[in-house]
Design a protein around this motif. Structure first.
Motif, PDB file in Angstrom:
ATOM      1  N   ILE A   4      60.269  41.670  76.803  1.00  0.00           N
ATOM      2  CA  ILE A   4      60.201  40.284  77.269  1.00  0.00           C
ATOM      3  C   ILE A   4      60.380  40.217  78.788  1.00  0.00           C
ATOM      4  O   ILE A   4      61.383  40.669  79.336  1.00  0.00           O
ATOM      5  N   ILE A   5      59.386  39.663  79.461  1.00  0.00           N
ATOM      6  CA  ILE A   5      59.473  39.339  80.882  1.00  0.00           C
ATOM      7  C   ILE A   5      59.057  37.876  80.987  1.00  0.00           C
ATOM      8  O   ILE A   5      57.951  37.508  80.585  1.00  0.00           O
ATOM      9  N   GLU A   6      59.939  37.032  81.482  1.00  0.00           N
ATOM     10  CA  GLU A   6      59.640  35.605  81.489  1.00  0.00           C
ATOM     11  C   GLU A   6      58.931  35.147  82.750  1.00  0.00           C
ATOM     12  O   GLU A   6      58.319  34.078  82.757  1.00  0.00           O
ATOM     13  N   SER A   7      58.983  35.955  83.811  1.00  0.00           N
ATOM     14  CA  SER A   7      58.271  35.573  85.037  1.00  0.00           C
ATOM     15  C   SER A   7      58.109  36.778  85.950  1.00  0.00           C
ATOM     16  O   SER A   7      58.835  37.771  85.836  1.00  0.00           O
ATOM     17  N   ILE A   8      57.121  36.684  86.836  1.00  0.00           N
ATOM     18  CA  ILE A   8      56.920  37.677  87.899  1.00  0.00           C
ATOM     19  C   ILE A   8      56.866  36.904  89.206  1.00  0.00           C
ATOM     20  O   ILE A   8      55.926  36.123  89.444  1.00  0.00           O
ATOM     21  N   ASP A   9      57.875  37.066  90.021  1.00  0.00           N
ATOM     22  CA  ASP A   9      57.972  36.358  91.300  1.00  0.00           C
ATOM     23  C   ASP A   9      57.709  34.859  91.157  1.00  0.00           C
ATOM     24  O   ASP A   9      56.992  34.248  91.952  1.00  0.00           O
ATOM     25  N   GLY A  10      58.297  34.277  90.121  1.00  0.00           N
ATOM     26  CA  GLY A  10      58.196  32.835  89.942  1.00  0.00           C
ATOM     27  C   GLY A  10      57.026  32.360  89.112  1.00  0.00           C
ATOM     28  O   GLY A  10      56.953  31.182  88.753  1.00  0.00           O
ATOM     29  N   ILE A  11      56.093  33.260  88.768  1.00  0.00           N
ATOM     30  CA  ILE A  11      54.956  32.889  87.927  1.00  0.00           C
ATOM     31  C   ILE A  11      55.312  33.166  86.467  1.00  0.00           C
ATOM     32  O   ILE A  11      55.661  34.300  86.122  1.00  0.00           O
ATOM     33  N   PRO A  12      55.231  32.149  85.592  1.00  0.00           N
ATOM     34  CA  PRO A  12      55.596  32.352  84.183  1.00  0.00           C
ATOM     35  C   PRO A  12      54.756  33.437  83.529  1.00  0.00           C
ATOM     36  O   PRO A  12      53.573  33.621  83.843  1.00  0.00           O
ATOM     37  N   VAL A  13      55.396  34.151  82.601  1.00  0.00           N
ATOM     38  CA  VAL A  13      54.740  35.189  81.817  1.00  0.00           C
ATOM     39  C   VAL A  13      54.798  34.799  80.341  1.00  0.00           C
ATOM     40  O   VAL A  13      55.841  34.379  79.850  1.00  0.00           O
ATOM     41  N   VAL A  14      53.659  34.921  79.649  1.00  0.00           N
ATOM     42  CA  VAL A  14      53.607  34.738  78.200  1.00  0.00           C
ATOM     43  C   VAL A  14      52.960  35.986  77.625  1.00  0.00           C
ATOM     44  O   VAL A  14      51.957  36.481  78.145  1.00  0.00           O
ATOM     45  N   HIS A  15      53.520  36.507  76.539  1.00  0.00           N
ATOM     46  CA  HIS A  15      53.035  37.743  75.946  1.00  0.00           C
ATOM     47  C   HIS A  15      52.028  37.466  74.834  1.00  0.00           C
ATOM     48  O   HIS A  15      52.087  36.429  74.159  1.00  0.00           O
ATOM     49  N   ASN A  16      51.121  38.404  74.652  1.00  0.00           N
ATOM     50  CA  ASN A  16      50.106  38.253  73.614  1.00  0.00           C
ATOM     51  C   ASN A  16      50.717  37.997  72.246  1.00  0.00           C
ATOM     52  O   ASN A  16      50.262  37.147  71.482  1.00  0.00           O
TER      53      ASN A  16
END
Length: 319
Positions: A284-296
């Motif tokens: 689980i990674i919820e963001s990268i440098d402030g950009i939201p992350v959603v997993h497949n």
């Protein structure tokens, strides 16, 4: 822009400064993209490509910038210095592969002086579009017949009729003569800031990631942009559901993803839309440098685009 810049980089810098000084929010400069610069002022959103020689603008780049412009309701615009060995003239609109083309001085006149070009170049020379309704009204007010006006303008009666019914365009000299005879402005400005017309297409159902498509998003993959895809729910969820700027993991390392996050934030801020990373990793990674992350795998568990957008909003608020 009193002096003509000599290089593409110089043109880009001057255009960025010009727009910034006159109320536009501008993006970073993207060299390897179908557009170099994005700018917004109120409802006007511009996707601009800058070239020294506009003949170097390829059909592939034109196709891509049209696709992106349609999604964002933006206006694509090509800024150039010359075509072949001829300098692009001030206050004249040219065209390449369906995209309007102007010189930097023309853009300056529009932004600073609010002087919009009326002359456009096409095969055979220069032309203007006449406001036929105005010509007819003024002609009738002055009790001139079609033949009377035609004789004074040194054209045929049929030509005047075609001007009034909008069937033909005019050469500038003829239009200016008619304005002198009627003592009224009759030419129309060229509409530079049009959004490309929507075309019937099924391409929005064929993109990647498939998880978004299966969930009910239309997805368009892009090849010549600072992002990987654009996604939008196929059914409207709210009054204003903006397209999402999307980047995919594609086995990219962390440094590359962080650099892409910078681009996503920059473009999102100017365009006024959200951006998201779609990741394949189980961790689980919820963001990268402030950009939201959603997993497949998270998308696979969802039942509607609304669920996806809700998760996106929650992860955006946490940053």
């Amino acid at each position: 822009m009193p002096n003509m810049p000599s290089s593409r980089d110089q043109v880009l810098i001057e255009i960025n400064e010009l727009l910034s000084k006159h109320g536009f929010d501008t993006s970073n400069i993207y060299d390897r993209s179908c557009f170099d610069l994005v700018a917004r002022r109120e409802l006007l959103l511009l996707l601009m490509k800058v070239l020294v020689n506009v003949d170097g603008f390829s059909p592939a780049h034109a196709h891509e910038i049209k696709r992106v412009s349609k999604i964002f309701l933006a206006s694509p615009l090509l800024i150039g210095l010359k075509s072949k060995n001829e300098i692009l003239e001030e206050d004249v609109v040219y065209e390449r592969h369906g995209i309007p083309v102007i010189a930097p001085t023309t853009l300056h006149n529009i932004v600073v002086e609010e002087i919009y070009p009326e002359i456009f170049a096409d095969r055979g020379g220069y032309y203007v579009q006449i406001d036929g309704q105005v010509v007819k009204e003024i002609r009738e007010q002055q009790n001139l017949s079609l033949k009377d006006l035609a004789d004074q303008a040194h054209v045929s009666r049929e030509t005047i009729y075609k001007y009034e019914t909008g069937r033909v365009r005019a050469q500038p000299d003829t239009a200016f003569l008619l304005e002198s005879i009627l003592n009224m402005k009759i030419t129309l400005s060229v509409n530079l800031f049009q959004t490309p017309q929507q075309e019937n297409s099924t391409e929005t159902k064929e993109g990647e990631p498939r998880e978004l498509v299966d969930l009910g998003f239309g997805v368009i993959n892009t090849n010549r942009t600072p992002f990987d895809a654009l996604a939008q729910p196929e059914t409207k969820i709210s009054k204003k559901t903006e397209p999402l700027i999307t980047d995919l993991e594609k086995n990219r390392n962390q440094k590359v993803l962080e650099r892409m996050a910078t681009n996503l934030k920059d473009l999102s801020d100017v365009i006024g839309t959200d951006s998201v990373f779609i990741m394949e990793k189980k961790k689980i990674i919820e963001s990268i440098d402030g950009i939201p992350v959603v997993h497949n795998w998270e998308i696979e568990e969802m039942k509607s685009p609304a669920e996806f957008l809700k998760m996106l909003a929650e992860r955006r608020e946490c940053n």
